[in-house]
Scaffold this motif. Structure first.
Motif, PDB file in Angstrom:
ATOM      1  N   GLU A 236       0.838  -1.204   0.000  1.00  0.00           N
ATOM      2  CA  GLU A 236       0.000   0.000   0.000  1.00  0.00           C
ATOM      3  C   GLU A 236       0.874   1.256   0.000  1.00  0.00           C
ATOM      4  OE1 GLU A 236      -3.896   1.184   2.434  1.00  0.00           O
ATOM      5  OE2 GLU A 236      -2.060   1.517   3.592  1.00  0.00           O
ATOM      6  N   GLN A 237       1.928   1.249   0.796  1.00  0.00           N
ATOM      7  CA  GLN A 237       2.818   2.401   0.860  1.00  0.00           C
ATOM      8  C   GLN A 237       3.516   2.632  -0.482  1.00  0.00           C
ATOM      9  OE1 GLN A 237       6.203   2.029   3.467  1.00  0.00           O
ATOM     10  NE2 GLN A 237       6.384   4.251   3.661  1.00  0.00           N
ATOM     11  N   ALA A 238       4.008   1.570  -1.112  1.00  0.00           N
ATOM     12  CA  ALA A 238       4.680   1.707  -2.401  1.00  0.00           C
ATOM     13  C   ALA A 238       3.726   2.278  -3.450  1.00  0.00           C
ATOM     14  CB  ALA A 238       5.247   0.362  -2.851  1.00  0.00           C
ATOM     15  N   LEU A 239       2.486   1.805  -3.460  1.00  0.00           N
ATOM     16  CA  LEU A 239       1.494   2.314  -4.405  1.00  0.00           C
ATOM     17  C   LEU A 239       1.241   3.807  -4.178  1.00  0.00           C
ATOM     18  CD1 LEU A 239      -0.597   1.863  -6.666  1.00  0.00           C
ATOM     19  CD2 LEU A 239      -2.228   1.207  -4.873  1.00  0.00           C
ATOM     20  N   LYS A 240       1.056   4.185  -2.932  1.00  0.00           N
ATOM     21  CA  LYS A 240       0.830   5.613  -2.616  1.00  0.00           C
ATOM     22  C   LYS A 240       2.031   6.454  -3.016  1.00  0.00           C
ATOM     23  CE  LYS A 240      -2.590   5.062   1.024  1.00  0.00           C
ATOM     24  NZ  LYS A 240      -2.922   5.225   2.442  1.00  0.00           N
ATOM     25  N   ASN A 241       3.234   5.940  -2.770  1.00  0.00           N
ATOM     26  CA  ASN A 241       4.434   6.675  -3.161  1.00  0.00           C
ATOM     27  C   ASN A 241       4.499   6.849  -4.679  1.00  0.00           C
ATOM     28  OD1 ASN A 241       5.306   6.967  -0.519  1.00  0.00           O
ATOM     29  ND2 ASN A 241       6.719   5.235  -0.615  1.00  0.00           N
ATOM     30  N   GLN A 242       4.164   5.798  -5.416  1.00  0.00           N
ATOM     31  CA  GLN A 242       4.162   5.884  -6.874  1.00  0.00           C
ATOM     32  C   GLN A 242       3.125   6.898  -7.353  1.00  0.00           C
ATOM     33  OE1 GLN A 242       6.227   4.203  -9.085  1.00  0.00           O
ATOM     34  NE2 GLN A 242       7.333   3.419  -7.325  1.00  0.00           N
ATOM     35  N   GLU A 243       1.947   6.890  -6.723  1.00  0.00           N
ATOM     36  CA  GLU A 243       0.908   7.860  -7.092  1.00  0.00           C
ATOM     37  C   GLU A 243       1.388   9.281  -6.836  1.00  0.00           C
ATOM     38  OE1 GLU A 243      -2.267   6.347  -4.647  1.00  0.00           O
ATOM     39  OE2 GLU A 243      -3.042   5.058  -6.254  1.00  0.00           O
ATOM     40  N   LYS A 244       2.014   9.515  -5.685  1.00  0.00           N
ATOM     41  CA  LYS A 244       2.509  10.855  -5.347  1.00  0.00           C
ATOM     42  C   LYS A 244       3.601  11.305  -6.314  1.00  0.00           C
ATOM     43  CE  LYS A 244       1.469  10.728  -0.430  1.00  0.00           C
ATOM     44  NZ  LYS A 244       2.026  10.626   0.936  1.00  0.00           N
ATOM     45  N   GLN A 245       4.374  10.375  -6.836  1.00  0.00           N
ATOM     46  CA  GLN A 245       5.451  10.696  -7.774  1.00  0.00           C
ATOM     47  C   GLN A 245       4.949  10.888  -9.197  1.00  0.00           C
ATOM     48  OE1 GLN A 245       8.786  11.271  -7.081  1.00  0.00           O
ATOM     49  NE2 GLN A 245       8.000  11.314  -4.993  1.00  0.00           N
ATOM     50  N   GLY A 246       3.649  10.669  -9.425  1.00  0.00           N
ATOM     51  CA  GLY A 246       3.075  10.877 -10.749  1.00  0.00           C
ATOM     52  C   GLY A 246       3.345   9.754 -11.739  1.00  0.00           C
ATOM     53  N   VAL A 247       3.654   8.586 -11.226  1.00  0.00           N
ATOM     54  CA  VAL A 247       3.966   7.456 -12.109  1.00  0.00           C
ATOM     55  C   VAL A 247       2.788   7.127 -13.025  1.00  0.00           C
ATOM     56  CG1 VAL A 247       4.462   4.965 -12.144  1.00  0.00           C
ATOM     57  CG2 VAL A 247       5.722   6.477 -10.600  1.00  0.00           C
ATOM     58  N   PHE A 248       1.595   7.131 -12.504  1.00  0.00           N
ATOM     59  CA  PHE A 248       0.439   6.736 -13.318  1.00  0.00           C
ATOM     60  C   PHE A 248       0.048   7.829 -14.307  1.00  0.00           C
ATOM     61  CE2 PHE A 248       0.223   4.182  -9.406  1.00  0.00           C
ATOM     62  CZ  PHE A 248       0.481   2.955  -9.988  1.00  0.00           C
ATOM     63  N   ASP A 249       0.289   9.081 -13.942  1.00  0.00           N
ATOM     64  CA  ASP A 249       0.091  10.166 -14.908  1.00  0.00           C
ATOM     65  C   ASP A 249       1.077  10.015 -16.063  1.00  0.00           C
ATOM     66  OD1 ASP A 249      -1.943  11.283 -13.356  1.00  0.00           O
ATOM     67  OD2 ASP A 249      -0.567  12.637 -12.298  1.00  0.00           O
ATOM     68  N   ALA A 250       2.304   9.641 -15.752  1.00  0.00           N
ATOM     69  CA  ALA A 250       3.312   9.423 -16.795  1.00  0.00           C
ATOM     70  C   ALA A 250       2.910   8.252 -17.687  1.00  0.00           C
ATOM     71  CB  ALA A 250       4.683   9.179 -16.170  1.00  0.00           C
ATOM     72  N   TYR A 251       2.365   7.197 -17.102  1.00  0.00           N
ATOM     73  CA  TYR A 251       1.878   6.066 -17.898  1.00  0.00           C
ATOM     74  C   TYR A 251       0.780   6.522 -18.852  1.00  0.00           C
ATOM     75  CZ  TYR A 251       4.019   1.770 -16.113  1.00  0.00           C
ATOM     76  OH  TYR A 251       4.873   0.739 -15.849  1.00  0.00           O
ATOM     77  N   ASP A 252      -0.158   7.326 -18.333  1.00  0.00           N
ATOM     78  CA  ASP A 252      -1.248   7.822 -19.179  1.00  0.00           C
ATOM     79  C   ASP A 252      -0.701   8.620 -20.360  1.00  0.00           C
ATOM     80  OD1 ASP A 252      -3.177   6.650 -17.577  1.00  0.00           O
ATOM     81  OD2 ASP A 252      -3.717   8.515 -16.548  1.00  0.00           O
ATOM     82  N   LYS A 253       0.271   9.496 -20.105  1.00  0.00           N
ATOM     83  CA  LYS A 253       0.861  10.283 -21.183  1.00  0.00           C
ATOM     84  C   LYS A 253       1.556   9.381 -22.204  1.00  0.00           C
ATOM     85  CE  LYS A 253       1.466  14.394 -18.372  1.00  0.00           C
ATOM     86  NZ  LYS A 253       2.407  15.180 -17.580  1.00  0.00           N
ATOM     87  N   SER A 254       2.246   8.377 -21.705  1.00  0.00           N
ATOM     88  CA  SER A 254       2.929   7.442 -22.598  1.00  0.00           C
ATOM     89  C   SER A 254       1.928   6.657 -23.444  1.00  0.00           C
ATOM     90  CB  SER A 254       3.800   6.488 -21.770  1.00  0.00           C
ATOM     91  OG  SER A 254       4.484   5.594 -22.602  1.00  0.00           O
ATOM     92  N   MET A 255       0.841   6.217 -22.822  1.00  0.00           N
ATOM     93  CA  MET A 255      -0.178   5.478 -23.572  1.00  0.00           C
ATOM     94  C   MET A 255      -0.868   6.376 -24.594  1.00  0.00           C
ATOM     95  SD  MET A 255      -1.791   2.732 -20.855  1.00  0.00           S
ATOM     96  CE  MET A 255      -2.240   3.918 -19.596  1.00  0.00           C
ATOM     97  N   ASP A 256      -1.143   7.620 -24.228  1.00  0.00           N
ATOM     98  CA  ASP A 256      -1.725   8.565 -25.192  1.00  0.00           C
ATOM     99  C   ASP A 256      -0.793   8.769 -26.382  1.00  0.00           C
ATOM    100  OD1 ASP A 256      -4.035   8.939 -23.684  1.00  0.00           O
ATOM    101  OD2 ASP A 256      -3.313  10.787 -22.735  1.00  0.00           O
ATOM    102  N   ALA A 257       0.506   8.839 -26.117  1.00  0.00           N
ATOM    103  CA  ALA A 257       1.483   9.024 -27.197  1.00  0.00           C
ATOM    104  C   ALA A 257       1.528   7.803 -28.114  1.00  0.00           C
ATOM    105  CB  ALA A 257       2.860   9.304 -26.612  1.00  0.00           C
TER     106      ALA A 257
END
Length: 127
Positions: free
Chosen positions: A92-113
């Motif tokens: 749970e902590q690792a997931l929250k840390n990844q969310e705070k670091q914007g990892v999933f936003d970066a994935y979304d941008k990569s998938m859009d590209a």
């Protein structure tokens, strides 16, 4: 459809737009391997032998993918797997840390590209 289901599964796409979108996750294989390589290299840097690190990472990801594959037609499956993480635990902590670091936003941008490249709108590169 029955033949393809017997070979591992199929999803019928009602439109070309849906088909293009469905192609995007297949373009993330290199990303998954990159994450696994990063995990392996991190372990090696912590003193784990390269052979043990490679084996451990590969087997760990295999187990996670097998968990995800069970009941994978259930649209809530991934949400349920996330909810199963121990409250206050390491996952749970690792997931929250990844969310705070914007990892999933970066994935979304990569998938859009990637989608933009599939659709012929761009070369798929990000700035």
């Amino acid at each position: 459809k029955k033949m393809f289901d017997a070979l591992g599964g199929v999803v019928e796409c009602p439109t070309d737009e849906i088909m293009s979108s469905m192609m995007v996750p297949t373009g993330l294989m290199g990303t998954m391997y990159g994450i696994m390589k990063n995990n392996r290299d991190w372990l090696i840097n912590k003193g784990v032998s390269p052979s043990d690190a490679s084996y451990f990472v590969a087997r760990s990801y295999l187990s996670m993918v097998q968990d995800a594959e069970r009941d994978c037609r259930d649209p809530k499956r991934f949400d349920d797997l996330i909810e199963e993480q121990t409250p206050g635990g390491l996952n749970e902590q690792a997931l929250k840390n990844q969310e705070k670091q914007g990892v999933f936003d970066a994935y979304d941008k990569s998938m859009d590209a990637v989608l933009s490249r599939i659709q012929g709108k761009s070369d798929g590169s990000l700035p």
